[in-house]
Design a protein around this motif. Structure first.
Motif, mmCIF file in Angstrom:
data_model
loop_
_atom_site.group_PDB
_atom_site.id
_atom_site.type_symbol
_atom_site.label_atom_id
_atom_site.label_comp_id
_atom_site.label_asym_id
_atom_site.label_seq_id
_atom_site.Cartn_x
_atom_site.Cartn_y
_atom_site.Cartn_z
ATOM 1 N N ALA A 1 16.950 -33.355 18.351
ATOM 2 C CA ALA A 1 17.058 -33.647 19.783
ATOM 3 C C ALA A 1 15.682 -33.954 20.376
ATOM 4 C CB ALA A 1 17.699 -32.472 20.526
ATOM 5 N N PHE A 2 14.688 -33.127 20.038
ATOM 6 C CA PHE A 2 13.336 -33.378 20.537
ATOM 7 C C PHE A 2 12.752 -34.657 19.948
ATOM 8 C CE2 PHE A 2 13.347 -28.875 21.866
ATOM 9 C CZ PHE A 2 12.798 -29.028 23.127
ATOM 10 N N ALA A 3 13.098 -34.947 18.708
ATOM 11 C CA ALA A 3 12.641 -36.195 18.093
ATOM 12 C C ALA A 3 13.206 -37.393 18.856
ATOM 13 C CB ALA A 3 13.067 -36.243 16.632
ATOM 14 N N GLN A 4 14.478 -37.302 19.241
ATOM 15 C CA GLN A 4 15.094 -38.383 20.017
ATOM 16 C C GLN A 4 14.408 -38.547 21.371
ATOM 17 O OE1 GLN A 4 19.478 -38.650 20.194
ATOM 18 N NE2 GLN A 4 19.543 -37.054 18.627
ATOM 19 N N ILE A 5 14.059 -37.412 21.973
ATOM 20 C CA ILE A 5 13.408 -37.453 23.287
ATOM 21 C C ILE A 5 12.049 -38.136 23.206
ATOM 22 C CG2 ILE A 5 12.302 -36.016 25.059
ATOM 23 C CD1 ILE A 5 14.624 -34.007 24.662
ATOM 24 N N PHE A 6 11.224 -37.711 22.232
ATOM 25 C CA PHE A 6 9.875 -38.263 22.137
ATOM 26 C C PHE A 6 9.868 -39.689 21.606
ATOM 27 C CE2 PHE A 6 8.836 -33.677 22.203
ATOM 28 C CZ PHE A 6 7.950 -33.691 23.269
ATOM 29 N N ASN A 7 10.700 -39.970 20.613
ATOM 30 C CA ASN A 7 10.756 -41.332 20.084
ATOM 31 C C ASN A 7 11.302 -42.298 21.137
ATOM 32 O OD1 ASN A 7 9.796 -40.477 17.604
ATOM 33 N ND2 ASN A 7 11.841 -40.183 16.713
ATOM 34 N N GLY A 8 12.341 -41.859 21.845
ATOM 35 C CA GLY A 8 12.949 -42.710 22.861
ATOM 36 C C GLY A 8 12.048 -42.948 24.053
ATOM 37 N N ALA A 9 11.150 -41.993 24.317
ATOM 38 C CA ALA A 9 10.283 -42.103 25.494
ATOM 39 C C ALA A 9 9.320 -43.267 25.396
ATOM 40 C CB ALA A 9 9.504 -40.806 25.680
ATOM 41 N N PHE A 10 8.938 -43.629 24.177
ATOM 42 C CA PHE A 10 7.920 -44.655 24.017
ATOM 43 C C PHE A 10 8.445 -45.971 23.445
ATOM 44 C CE2 PHE A 10 5.767 -40.561 23.995
ATOM 45 C CZ PHE A 10 4.847 -40.768 25.010
ATOM 46 N N SER A 11 9.757 -46.066 23.343
ATOM 47 C CA SER A 11 10.357 -47.352 23.001
ATOM 48 C C SER A 11 10.555 -48.124 24.295
ATOM 49 C CB SER A 11 11.709 -47.145 22.309
ATOM 50 O OG SER A 11 12.659 -46.628 23.222
ATOM 51 N N PRO A 12 10.631 -49.460 24.240
ATOM 52 C CA PRO A 12 10.860 -50.228 25.473
ATOM 53 C C PRO A 12 12.079 -49.748 26.242
ATOM 54 C CG PRO A 12 10.261 -51.688 23.675
ATOM 55 C CD PRO A 12 10.441 -50.321 23.079
ATOM 56 N N GLU A 13 13.145 -49.438 25.514
ATOM 57 C CA GLU A 13 14.359 -48.968 26.182
ATOM 58 C C GLU A 13 14.126 -47.622 26.831
ATOM 59 O OE1 GLU A 13 18.971 -47.590 25.187
ATOM 60 O OE2 GLU A 13 17.640 -48.224 23.583
ATOM 61 N N GLY A 14 13.376 -46.764 26.125
ATOM 62 C CA GLY A 14 13.128 -45.428 26.650
ATOM 63 C C GLY A 14 12.297 -45.442 27.918
ATOM 64 N N ILE A 15 11.265 -46.325 27.943
ATOM 65 C CA ILE A 15 10.427 -46.387 29.128
ATOM 66 C C ILE A 15 11.228 -46.877 30.327
ATOM 67 C CG2 ILE A 15 8.444 -47.566 30.162
ATOM 68 C CD1 ILE A 15 7.113 -47.484 27.409
ATOM 69 N N ALA A 16 12.047 -47.909 30.108
ATOM 70 C CA ALA A 16 12.893 -48.408 31.196
ATOM 71 C C ALA A 16 13.895 -47.346 31.610
ATOM 72 C CB ALA A 16 13.619 -49.675 30.756
ATOM 73 N N GLY A 17 14.511 -46.738 30.607
ATOM 74 C CA GLY A 17 15.500 -45.714 30.903
ATOM 75 C C GLY A 17 14.885 -44.511 31.573
ATOM 76 N N GLY A 18 13.637 -44.157 31.142
ATOM 77 C CA GLY A 18 12.989 -43.013 31.758
ATOM 78 C C GLY A 18 12.706 -43.247 33.223
ATOM 79 N N ALA A 19 12.207 -44.440 33.541
ATOM 80 C CA ALA A 19 11.939 -44.753 34.941
ATOM 81 C C ALA A 19 13.221 -44.704 35.753
ATOM 82 C CB ALA A 19 11.293 -46.135 35.046
ATOM 83 N N ILE A 20 14.260 -45.335 35.225
ATOM 84 C CA ILE A 20 15.550 -45.323 35.912
ATOM 85 C C ILE A 20 16.083 -43.897 35.993
ATOM 86 C CG2 ILE A 20 17.957 -46.075 35.779
ATOM 87 C CD1 ILE A 20 16.909 -48.660 34.443
ATOM 88 N N GLY A 21 15.845 -43.135 34.913
ATOM 89 C CA GLY A 21 16.318 -41.755 34.918
ATOM 90 C C GLY A 21 15.699 -40.937 36.030
ATOM 91 N N VAL A 22 14.379 -41.057 36.170
ATOM 92 C CA VAL A 22 13.709 -40.336 37.251
ATOM 93 C C VAL A 22 14.257 -40.789 38.599
ATOM 94 C CG1 VAL A 22 11.508 -39.986 38.421
ATOM 95 C CG2 VAL A 22 11.611 -39.946 35.934
ATOM 96 N N LEU A 23 14.433 -42.088 38.732
ATOM 97 C CA LEU A 23 14.918 -42.633 40.002
ATOM 98 C C LEU A 23 16.326 -42.156 40.312
ATOM 99 C CD1 LEU A 23 13.592 -46.250 39.527
ATOM 100 C CD2 LEU A 23 12.780 -44.582 41.172
ATOM 101 N N VAL A 24 17.235 -42.279 39.328
ATOM 102 C CA VAL A 24 18.620 -41.873 39.565
ATOM 103 C C VAL A 24 18.684 -40.396 39.905
ATOM 104 C CG1 VAL A 24 20.885 -41.561 38.480
ATOM 105 C CG2 VAL A 24 19.620 -43.683 38.128
ATOM 106 N N GLN A 25 17.923 -39.613 39.130
ATOM 107 C CA GLN A 25 17.955 -38.182 39.353
ATOM 108 C C GLN A 25 17.492 -37.816 40.750
ATOM 109 O OE1 GLN A 25 16.890 -35.453 36.555
ATOM 110 N NE2 GLN A 25 15.869 -34.109 37.904
ATOM 111 N N GLY A 26 16.407 -38.458 41.158
ATOM 112 C CA GLY A 26 15.848 -38.043 42.434
ATOM 113 C C GLY A 26 16.228 -38.898 43.599
ATOM 114 N N PHE A 27 16.023 -40.224 43.471
ATOM 115 C CA PHE A 27 16.121 -41.088 44.627
ATOM 116 C C PHE A 27 17.518 -41.190 45.183
ATOM 117 C CE2 PHE A 27 11.982 -43.125 45.059
ATOM 118 C CZ PHE A 27 11.359 -42.565 43.974
ATOM 119 N N ARG A 28 18.532 -41.211 44.345
ATOM 120 C CA ARG A 28 19.853 -41.455 44.858
ATOM 121 C C ARG A 28 20.699 -40.207 44.921
ATOM 122 N NH1 ARG A 28 21.589 -46.461 46.386
ATOM 123 N NH2 ARG A 28 23.049 -45.082 47.411
#
Length: 525
Positions: free
Chosen positions: A314-341
């Motif tokens: 699970a932690f491997a998925q978190i760290f590997n996904g964080a630095f893939s193009p999809e992960g960076i986009a998803g992370g930004a959207i994730g922060v936004l969805v979680q907080g902004f909306r």
């Protein structure tokens, strides 16, 4: 709660049932959406970076501001962490007890000359109560629903960026809550009025920006009132009702179509608490919040360790996904969805709302409460949100298209827990209702502070606001007012604009307060 208020709430409920049957709420919603759509679209405008990466513009001042404060205060979010815990534990109570402040300190820097003479009053709540009151407004549906949506969109890597955002947000929270205490007003009877409205006016006055400060303060007050009725009220009770209705049978539920009844019950309990002011609110939140967070975290840990062989992956998925193009986009959207909306950027760091609750603390050192406040994003985002993400990842619940709404997201999270703890979905439903309830009572206090700033501090004005707030509880549960709630969410994020301008300008004042408090701690040692 007095009989008149109860009678008024009961009389409104049948009218809402009629409105539902006639589709009046949809008509109102459409008309409201047409009138306010421009404002919502502006606040939630997304900058397209190509490749499917779209980021809300409001992310930039929040994250850049948090990064600036982290550097300016030399990583206070990390180096001050254990000091913060000791403050909450009461280790420094002997240097922080309130005593006469006549003639103390520099009375020319805007530190409320008009109130310093009566600051023998201790404030209204303890450090721990102020922390739980603020946490009650942030820990809730966003931690449960927002994480599920974020991780389903951006993958496990979104979790990493939530944690980063949480750490950075600790610095913003420290700054705004220190200012909230420094520039608060204290009435002769000890009632505290604080928050961005006061540090924007008093603080910016010391910088020769009195007129500008008043404009920013008025804007913030308007935004916080609107946010309290929608995102801090109607959305909370509406989602709580949807979950209760789903867990009790959906369309077969005895509550189906009876949102007004659920809203009326919630309104009565909310009214009972908020009539008593911040002291009553704090007495409720300092019991509900630790209890529910402890249950939620304990259940999360049980699920995680029941599948201990999957923790590493699970932690491997978190760290590997964080630095893939999809992960960076998803992370930004994730922060936004979680907080902004939904949960107002989850921990609301940079929004300014929490400083209102923290302003009521019993202290003579403003920075002491700023230190306490920096724990809030840690608990809310780094701990609770990470727990939710790990449960979803480990149980393999994030398959398919993912949830399309908060209600679906909560059910997804519920089923993830249920796959390991069969009875936990019922506990989670109770938790959702209690989280919604605690968020509502805290946001009622935030909205009232803005109301009092604009319309005065009389009892008549106070009860007018609180009655309106309780009425909106029923409306939120009974009506379909998506545009109204969307507008309210936009107002919550609009709070960021005047607040961030003010706290950046006033950062040197916070540094002086921090040095004063840390010197007191060193002298004690």
């Amino acid at each position: 709660m007095n009989k008149k208020l109860f009678t008024l709430l009961c009389s409104i409920a049948p009218m809402l049932t009629f409105a539902q049957e006639k589709g009046l709420d949809q008509q109102i919603d459409e008309a409201f959406g047409s009138a306010t759509g421009w404002f919502v679209n502006f606040i939630f405008y997304q900058i397209d970076f190509g490749g499917g990466v779209k980021v809300f513009w409001v992310l930039f001042p929040l994250i850049i501001g948090a990064l600036y404060f982290t550097i300016y205060f030399k990583f206070i979010n990390i180096r001050g962490f254990f000091t913060s815990i000791n403050i909450v534990r009461g280790k420094y109570d002997d240097i922080d007890h309130h005593e006469s402040m006549h003639g103390a300190g520099d009375l020319t820097d805007g530190d409320h000359i008009e109130t310093i003479a009566i600051e023998d009053h201790e404030g209204e709540v303890t450090h721990f109560q102020a922390l739980t009151a603020a946490l009650s407004a942030t820990v809730g549906l966003g931690n449960i629903a927002g994480v599920a949506i974020a991780v389903s969109i951006g993958g496990p890597g979104a979790t990493f960026w939530m944690i980063v955002a949480g750490f950075l947000g600790m610095a913003s929270k420290f700054v705004e809550c220190t200012l909230g205490v420094k520039y608060r007003d204290i009435e002769e009877d000890g009632t505290v009025y604080g928050g961005p409205m006061y540090y924007l006016t008093k603080g910016l006055k010391t910088k020769g920006l009195e007129g500008f400060g008043k404009v920013l303060a008025a804007l913030f007050a308007i935004f916080v009132i609107g946010g309290s009725f929608g995102g801090g009220n109607m959305f909370q009770v509406n989602q709580a009702f949807q979950i209760v209705q789903s867990i009790t049978g959906g369309t077969e539920s005895f509550l189906y179509g009876k949102g007004w009844l659920f809203g009326l019950i919630m309104a009565v309990f909310v009214g009972i608490v908020i009539i008593g002011g911040i002291k009553k609110i704090a007495k409720v939140t300092d019991k509900i919040v630790p209890f529910m967070v402890a249950i939620y975290v304990a259940a999360s840990l049980f699920v995680i360790f029941a599948n201990y062989n999957m923790i590493g992956d699970a932690f491997a998925q978190i760290f590997n996904g964080a630095f893939s193009p999809e992960g960076i986009a998803g992370g930004a959207i994730g922060v936004l969805v979680q907080g902004f909306r939904r949960a107002a950027f989850s921990n609301e760091a940079g929004i300014g709302s929490s400083s209102i609750a923290h302003s009521a603390v019993k202290t003579k050192y403003a920075a002491s409460e700023g230190m306490v406040a920096l724990l809030e994003p840690f608990v809310d985002t780094v701990v609770v949100c990470t727990m939710t993400a790990l449960v979803l990842i480990i149980t393999g619940s994030l398959t398919g298209a993912g949830p399309s709404s908060d209600a679906e997201a909560i059910l997804l999270t519920s089923s993830a827990f249920g796959s390991v703890i069969s009875w936990f979905p019922y506990v989670l439903t109770i938790a959702v209702v209690l989280f919604a309830f605690s968020t509502m009572i805290s946001w009622s206090y935030y909205g009232f502070q803005g109301w009092a700033y604009l319309f005065g501090r009389s009892k008549k004005m106070e009860y007018t606001y609180k009655v309106i707030f309780c009425i909106f509880v029923i409306i939120g549960a009974a009506a379909s007012l998506g545009s109204v709630i969307g507008f309210s969410d936009a107002m919550i994020f609009a709070m960021m604009v005047p607040n961030m301008i003010g706290i950046v300008i006033l950062a040197p004042k916070v540094k002086a307060e921090l040095e004063k408090y840390m010197s007191a701690i060193k002298a004690k040692k």
